[in-house]
Motif scaffolding. Structure first.
Motif, PDB file in Angstrom:
ATOM      1  N   GLN A  50      -1.418  -0.127   3.194  1.00  0.00           N
ATOM      2  CA  GLN A  50      -0.942   1.253   3.006  1.00  0.00           C
ATOM      3  C   GLN A  50       0.564   1.364   2.866  1.00  0.00           C
ATOM      4  OE1 GLN A  50      -3.382   2.980   6.456  1.00  0.00           O
ATOM      5  NE2 GLN A  50      -3.347   4.613   4.960  1.00  0.00           N
ATOM      6  N   CYS A  88      -6.920  10.203   5.612  1.00  0.00           N
ATOM      7  CA  CYS A  88      -6.193   8.956   5.404  1.00  0.00           C
ATOM      8  C   CYS A  88      -4.806   9.270   4.854  1.00  0.00           C
ATOM      9  CB  CYS A  88      -6.973   8.095   4.412  1.00  0.00           C
ATOM     10  SG  CYS A  88      -6.220   6.503   4.066  1.00  0.00           S
ATOM     11  N   HIS A 130     -12.109   2.223  10.078  1.00  0.00           N
ATOM     12  CA  HIS A 130     -11.385   2.786   8.931  1.00  0.00           C
ATOM     13  C   HIS A 130     -10.226   1.866   8.532  1.00  0.00           C
ATOM     14  CE1 HIS A 130      -9.482   6.365   6.745  1.00  0.00           C
ATOM     15  NE2 HIS A 130      -8.502   5.463   6.791  1.00  0.00           N
ATOM     16  N   GLU A 131      -9.466   1.423   9.542  1.00  0.00           N
ATOM     17  CA  GLU A 131      -8.310   0.555   9.256  1.00  0.00           C
ATOM     18  C   GLU A 131      -8.761  -0.818   8.760  1.00  0.00           C
ATOM     19  OE1 GLU A 131      -5.508   1.950   9.005  1.00  0.00           O
ATOM     20  OE2 GLU A 131      -6.267   3.770   9.965  1.00  0.00           O
ATOM     21  N   HIS A 134      -9.421  -0.938   5.159  1.00  0.00           N
ATOM     22  CA  HIS A 134      -8.225  -1.048   4.315  1.00  0.00           C
ATOM     23  C   HIS A 134      -7.912  -2.504   3.976  1.00  0.00           C
ATOM     24  CE1 HIS A 134      -6.651   2.957   3.737  1.00  0.00           C
ATOM     25  NE2 HIS A 134      -6.701   3.246   5.025  1.00  0.00           N
TER      26      HIS A 134
HETATM   27 ZN   LIG Z   1      -6.705   5.154   5.792  1.00  0.00          ZN
END
Ligand SMILES: [Zn+2]
Length: 176
Positions: A50, A88, A130-131, A134
């Motif tokens: 991210q 997000c 969720h992480e 990624h």
């Molecule tokens: Zn996210």
């Protein structure tokens, strides 16, 4: 290091990230910078892709504990599936229900180089999953129903345009 939150449309968010080989001074500094960034952006998690870094680590804070998670593994999914609204930092302004297992048994290295094995549940497990996604190039909108995705199609398209622009400007951030 010019770190900026990357938006959907940036190819770095779709890559499978690679392992961290060593935890040194400059890496710890990077973790610190990302932690501050996460709090500043009002996020509860921030994964390396991210910010343009295709490496396997993320920061998360479930409100009880700040975790710096390096080279994570999900060993086992626990419990029933539950539905919860997710957002997000890479897809700002969009919040949709996502179904995920309620708990996970995980293993990772922390910032002190210690191997941590723990069982996470509910909100904490939700953020971790969720992480973790990624690092695999998966975004939460990949996991929502076609109907709810259709509703945000226009907004996603706009974000992707901006995401591609930022990607072109900054490229991928290499760390050693
Ligand atoms: Zn996210």
């Amino acid at each position: 290091m010019d770190l900026k939150v990357r938006l959907i449309g940036d190819p770095v968010l779709r890559k499978k990230a690679t392992k961290i080989e060593k935890i040194d001074e400059s890496f710890l500094e990077l973790l610190e910078i990302m932690t501050n960034m996460m709090y500043r952006e009002d996020g509860v998690g921030l994964a390396a892709p991210q910010v343009g870094i295709s490496k396997r680590f993320f920061i998360m804070d479930d409100g009880k504990q700040l975790r710096k998670v390096i080279n994570p593994e999900i060993i086992e999914f626990l419990g029933e599936e539950s539905t919860f609204e997710e957002g997000c930092l890479s897809i700002p302004g969009i919040f949709l229900n996502v179904k995920r297992p309620e708990g996970v048994k995980v293993k990772y290295t922390n910032e002190n180089g210690e191997i941590i094995e723990e069982e996470l549940h509910e909100y904490t497990a939700r953020i971790f999953q969720h992480e973790y996604d990624h690092l695999e190039g998966i975004l939460f909108i990949d996991k929502v129903s076609t109907a709810s995705k259709a509703k945000v199609k226009g907004k996603i398209k706009e974000l992707m345009k901006e995401g591609k622009r930022i990607a072109k400007e900054l490229g991928e951030v290499e760390i050693k």
